[in-house]
Design an enzyme around this catalytic site. Structure first.
Site, PDB file in Angstrom:
ATOM      1  N   THR A 210       0.839  -1.194   0.000  1.00 51.91           N
ATOM      2  CA  THR A 210       0.000   0.000   0.000  1.00 51.91           C
ATOM      3  C   THR A 210       0.877   1.249   0.000  1.00 51.91           C
ATOM      4  OG1 THR A 210      -1.826  -1.095   1.163  1.00 51.91           O
ATOM      5  CG2 THR A 210      -1.706   1.291   1.345  1.00 51.91           C
ATOM      6  N   SER A 211       0.511   2.244  -0.812  1.00 50.83           N
ATOM      7  CA  SER A 211       1.207   3.531  -0.895  1.00 50.83           C
ATOM      8  C   SER A 211       2.673   3.309  -1.282  1.00 50.83           C
ATOM      9  CB  SER A 211       1.068   4.286   0.426  1.00 50.83           C
ATOM     10  OG  SER A 211       1.525   5.610   0.301  1.00 50.83           O
ATOM     11  N   SER A 212       3.622   3.646  -0.405  1.00 52.93           N
ATOM     12  CA  SER A 212       5.022   3.390  -0.736  1.00 52.93           C
ATOM     13  C   SER A 212       5.252   1.905  -0.958  1.00 52.93           C
ATOM     14  CB  SER A 212       5.925   3.892   0.394  1.00 52.93           C
ATOM     15  OG  SER A 212       7.284   3.696   0.086  1.00 52.93           O
ATOM     16  N   ASN A 234      -1.648  -1.150  -4.107  1.00 53.57           N
ATOM     17  CA  ASN A 234      -2.771  -0.408  -3.541  1.00 53.57           C
ATOM     18  C   ASN A 234      -2.388   1.062  -3.389  1.00 53.57           C
ATOM     19  OD1 ASN A 234      -5.378  -1.420  -2.667  1.00 53.57           O
ATOM     20  ND2 ASN A 234      -4.914  -0.571  -0.655  1.00 53.57           N
ATOM     21  N   HIS A 346      -6.452   8.722  -0.638  1.00 51.69           N
ATOM     22  CA  HIS A 346      -5.252   7.893  -0.662  1.00 51.69           C
ATOM     23  C   HIS A 346      -5.359   6.689   0.276  1.00 51.69           C
ATOM     24  CE1 HIS A 346      -1.077   6.967  -1.430  1.00 51.69           C
ATOM     25  NE2 HIS A 346      -0.791   7.012  -0.141  1.00 51.69           N
TER      26      HIS A 346
END
Length: 361
Positions: A210-212, A234, A346
């Site tokens: 997820t994200s980074s 994600n 986000h």
């Protein structure tokens, strides 16, 4: 970017030079594209695991000629199904435990394993990759992959970057290049160690983040197609979208790093020159109201991975209200899938059941 002291740099260089000459315990010593050392330290032997990976394991017996650690031809077109070697029975089951000394790890990535009590034979591996300002424990406790591992018998790996902001290196040339270094190599070394120690099924190695962590998932799928069978990102960005000297790329985050499908695909192909084997399947999720990594990145991921797979950017199938009401799934043939979450920021909720379905677990 972080500033390193001269002493730290010299220590790192010394470690790399030592590794290039003699490989330590559990380190990689051969395989497709491998350019490092092939001789193990005393008491360890370079043992062939599969077409892409050989590892220094305890013992001094010579490797059988039928499983030589010499690099195989780059024209290999399929992954082998399981690793050779003795299964590690001493590693605790149903326990969140850190592993160390697992191979080439130039950026000192840390890694925890969760091996379920009912581990299946030739188990799959799922790598769960944390977000910025997170850590391995946050992914372990904040998702239900541990419970799913208990149900299905696969191994979870929870890597952790030592970067002060908790964000992964998804920008350096090293991390974006096969076996060249960076955080990606540290993660892959943990995967390789786990494959060898548990006789894992090398055709069922997966990454989710997820994200980074989603950005790193894209990096792993792009730079290590020989290791991973599929990925699920994600709220991330395309492979190499953050490429550059700085760890943060404002143009990519803002969604203004726009390229053609061929340009995005070329970045992936350049990550492992000469690779002709199978490509991992790719799934990505993105909220239309993402305020951190602009939703434009969803479209850029579509362009990139459809180009890598040689398919059209026009969906072959569309599913409304997929997983959550208002979310739309777009299939681009059987190997690329994008899920657009209307009105979601986000902090998009990770849909672990659907992710495992994508992995075929």
């Amino acid at each position: 970017m972080r500033l390193l002291s001269l002493g730290t740099i010299l220590v790192g260089l010394a470690g790399e030079l030592a590794y290039a000459q003699t490989v330590g315990a559990w380190g990689q010593c051969g395989g497709q594209g491998w350019t490092g050392g092939t001789s193990c330290i005393s008491g360890y032997t370079c043992v062939y695991s599969n077409a892409w990976y050989s590892q220094c394991l305890p013992g001094s017996a010579s490797t059988p000629s039928s499983t030589s650690s010499t690099k195989p031809s780059s024209t290999s077109t399929s992954k082998t199904s399981s690793a050779s070697g003795v299964i590690n029975t001493s590693f605790p089951r149903a326990t969140y435990k850190e592993i160390t000394n697992f191979g080439s790890n130039p950026t000192s990535v840390r890694a925890w394993l969760y091996v379920p009590q009912n581990l299946v034979a030739n188990p799959p591996i799922v790598v769960g990759i944390h977000w910025c300002h997170g850590d391995a424990n946050a992914f372990y406790t904040g998702t239900n992959f541990k419970a799913l591992a208990d149900q299905k018998g696969f191994i979870m790996i929870y890597p952790q970057t030592i970067n002060s902001d908790g964000c992964w290196d998804v920008h350096s040339d090293a991390t974006l290049t096969h076996n060249a270094g960076g955080d990606s190599l540290g993660i892959v070394s943990a995967v390789r160690w786990t494959i060898t120690n548990f006789g894992a099924n090398t055709s069922k190695i997966f990454a989710v983040g997820t994200s980074s962590g989603a950005m790193m998932t894209n990096v792993l799928i792009g730079a290590y197609p020989d290791i991973f069978a599929a990925g699920s990102a994600n709220a991330g960005v395309p492979f190499a979208c953050f490429k550059g000297t700085d760890s943060w790329n404002s143009a990519c985050a803002a969604g203004t790093n726009i390229k053609t499908a061929a340009q995005w695909g070329d970045l992936v192909r350049a990550a492992y020159p000469g690779y002709t084997g199978p490509r991992p399947r790719m799934q990505f999720w993105h909220g239309t109201s993402d305020q951190v990594l602009n939703y434009n990145n969803f479209g850029e991921e579509v362009k990139q991975w459809t180009n890598v797979w040689g398919v059209s950017t026009t969906p072959t199938n569309t599913v409304q209200n997929y997983a959550v009401s208002g979310w739309t799934r777009y299939d681009y043939g059987p190997n690329v899938m994008g899920i657009s979450a209307a009105g979601v920021p986000h902090d998009i909720q990770l849909q672990s059941a659907q992710v495992l379905a994508w992995f075929g677990l």
